[in-house]
Design a protein around this motif. Structure first.
Motif, short mmCIF file in Angstrom:
data_model
loop_
_atom_site.label_atom_id
_atom_site.label_comp_id
_atom_site.label_asym_id
_atom_site.label_seq_id
_atom_site.Cartn_x
_atom_site.Cartn_y
_atom_site.Cartn_z
N THR A 32 40.36 51.67 36.19
CA THR A 32 41.60 51.89 35.46
C THR A 32 42.76 51.97 36.42
O THR A 32 42.57 52.15 37.62
N GLU A 33 43.97 51.82 35.90
CA GLU A 33 45.16 51.77 36.74
C GLU A 33 45.26 52.99 37.64
O GLU A 33 45.08 54.12 37.21
N THR A 266 40.49 48.60 45.26
CA THR A 266 39.40 48.96 44.35
C THR A 266 38.24 48.02 44.58
O THR A 266 38.41 46.90 45.10
N GLN A 268 36.76 46.48 42.26
CA GLN A 268 37.02 45.33 41.38
C GLN A 268 37.89 44.30 42.09
O GLN A 268 37.64 43.09 41.99
N SER A 269 38.90 44.75 42.81
CA SER A 269 39.78 43.80 43.51
C SER A 269 39.02 43.06 44.60
O SER A 269 39.25 41.87 44.84
N MET A 292 47.34 48.08 41.15
CA MET A 292 46.17 47.33 40.67
C MET A 292 46.21 45.88 41.16
O MET A 292 45.95 44.96 40.39
N THR A 295 43.75 42.47 40.46
CA THR A 295 42.99 42.69 39.23
C THR A 295 43.83 42.34 38.00
O THR A 295 43.35 42.45 36.87
N ASP A 333 44.66 40.97 32.21
CA ASP A 333 44.20 42.24 32.77
C ASP A 333 42.71 42.10 33.05
O ASP A 333 41.90 42.05 32.13
N ARG A 335 40.94 44.20 35.09
CA ARG A 335 40.42 45.43 35.68
C ARG A 335 39.05 45.80 35.15
O ARG A 335 38.26 46.45 35.83
#
Length: 422
Positions: A32-33, A266, A268-269, A292, A295, A333, A335
């Motif tokens: 999440t952000e 992150t 995810q990134s 973010m 992502t 988005d 993410r």
């Protein structure tokens, strides 16, 4: 006395390991952000979790004794939770020179920022920047060391500049007949080998080697490839000593304990980076100027095409003057995108860039880097001039992938010679 000294060193090693941070075998969680990598919160490594080369102190500590050590590191270079320089100094190792890559020794400089030489305030050791005018250690600097250590976390993409720094430092070692000790770390994108092979005329600071976008190698494997393929000047060879990652293969999930650079903040990134970085050569923001980055994707002129919106701001240490600063950007988005889909396909996601080009209303501006200093050269990022032309012409993804052959297939065959891990 020697045995007592060794015992004390090993005791300290055990203390350092007591809080050891290693990878999690879990899948990438939804992000999440504002989330960042949870440094120090990963579970202690089990018998089946990867153990980095740096964490295996007993495998190399004796080898360092009595030597003057140069070390190429950044904030990812840790033993347990402790920076490796601090740990080695505490263990009595004679570290005489620290070298830092892009983003600096402490990893706090923004992308592309030039980092000046300094003195590490904690240890008093000279810290020399290898991102700027100086790309490799000088012969005078190399004369002051007996052994060079390389310990930096890579993320497996051609345009991530740490592999370039690796090559430059290998060159300095080869020129001065000094050995490089590589403390290997997992490649979080080690399962992914895909993309066009870099064309010779597009070599640059974001692409030095004839490899695909995602190379699927650890740093130690890549170093063996540099030697084996004769990529150093005059086909020089760098003497290598490698401490391998334990309990690792290229499909082993690996959650990084420390962010590898300011805009990969992150997990995810890190996993999306090989798929998204080519957007840096387009008018589409990759989320720089937000918390973010890599992502999210978007641009102001995509309003009405996509519902998700974000607004880049100036963020010191991450992106001071991001593309589309203070403008609402509409787009994707990612993410919570399921990374397992990318792992299963084993391919770069081309749909995102192809779809966003189709949706962009002013197509002549999509790749036009003259619009902003924050836009890069798409051809250099892709490694080929063909991909941009194919996207503009509406060529199918299948045909685009066919055009990467036989280069990609030949690379995959060549890569097998240098694999340390299955």
């Amino acid at each position: 006395m020697k045995s007592i000294s060794t015992l004390l060193c090993l005791t300290l090693c055990i203390c350092l390991f007591s809080n050891c941070v290693n990878s999690s075998s879990q899948k990438t969680p939804a992000i999440t952000e504002g989330d960042s990598l949870n440094v120090g919160k990963n579970p202690v490594a089990s018998a089946k979790s990867p153990v980095t080369g740096a964490d295996q102190v007993s495998e190399y500590l004796d080898y360092l004794k009595g030597k003057k050590i140069g070390i190429l590191v950044n904030q990812t270079s840790i033993i347990g939770k402790t920076p490796i320089v601090d740990s080695l100094v505490a263990l009595g190792v004679n570290v005489v020179m620290i070298f830092g890559p892009e983003h600096g020794f402490r990893g706090t400089a923004s992308n592309g920022d030039k980092v000046s030489d300094s003195v590490d305030p904690k240890t008093g050791i000279p810290a020399i920047s290898l991102y700027g005018k100086q790309k490799k250690p000088t012969k005078e600097q190399m004369a002051g060391i007996d052994l060079m250590i390389f310990d930096i976390q890579d993320v497996g993409a051609r345009f991530y500049t740490y592999i370039n720094t690796l090559g430059h430092v290998m060159e300095a070692c080869a020129e001065t007949n000094k050995e490089m000790l590589i403390l290997d770390r997992p490649n979080p994108n080690g399962f992914l080998v895909d993309g066009p092979i870099l064309e010779d005329h597009l070599r640059s600071g974001i692409g030095m080697y004839k490899i695909p976008v995602s190379h699927g190698l650890t740093i130690a494997e890549f170093a063996q490839m540099i030697n084996g393929e004769g990529w150093l000047p005059n086909k020089m060879q760098c003497k290598l000593k490698i401490i391998k990652v334990a309990n690792y293969d290229h499909k082993t999930p690996y959650t990084l304990p420390v962010m590898p650079s300011p805009n990969l903040n992150t997990q995810q990134s890190v996993m999306l980076y090989p798929h998204i970085c080519m957007f840096e050569g387009t008018i589409i923001s990759q989320g720089r100027g937000t918390y973010m980055p890599f992502t999210v994707l978007g641009a102001p002129l995509l309003k009405g095409k996509y519902d998700f919106v974000f607004k880049p701001k100036s963020i010191k240490g991450m992106s001071e003057s991001p593309l589309h600063m203070d403008q609402e950007c509409y787009g994707l988005d990612l993410r919570k995108y399921d990374i397992a889909k990318l792992e299963k396909s084993g391919k770069l996601n081309l749909a995102w860039i192809m779809d966003m080009y189709k949706a962009y209303p002013e197509k002549a501006r999509f790749f036009d880097m003259s619009q902003s200093k924050q836009m890069g050269n798409f051809d250099k990022l892709a490694g080929t001039e063909n991909l941009k032309k194919q996207i503009i012409a509406g060529v199918s993804e299948e045909e685009i992938r066919k055009s990467w052959e036989p280069g990609l297939g030949n690379y995959k065959d060549m890569r097998k010679k240098y694999l340390i891990y299955p």
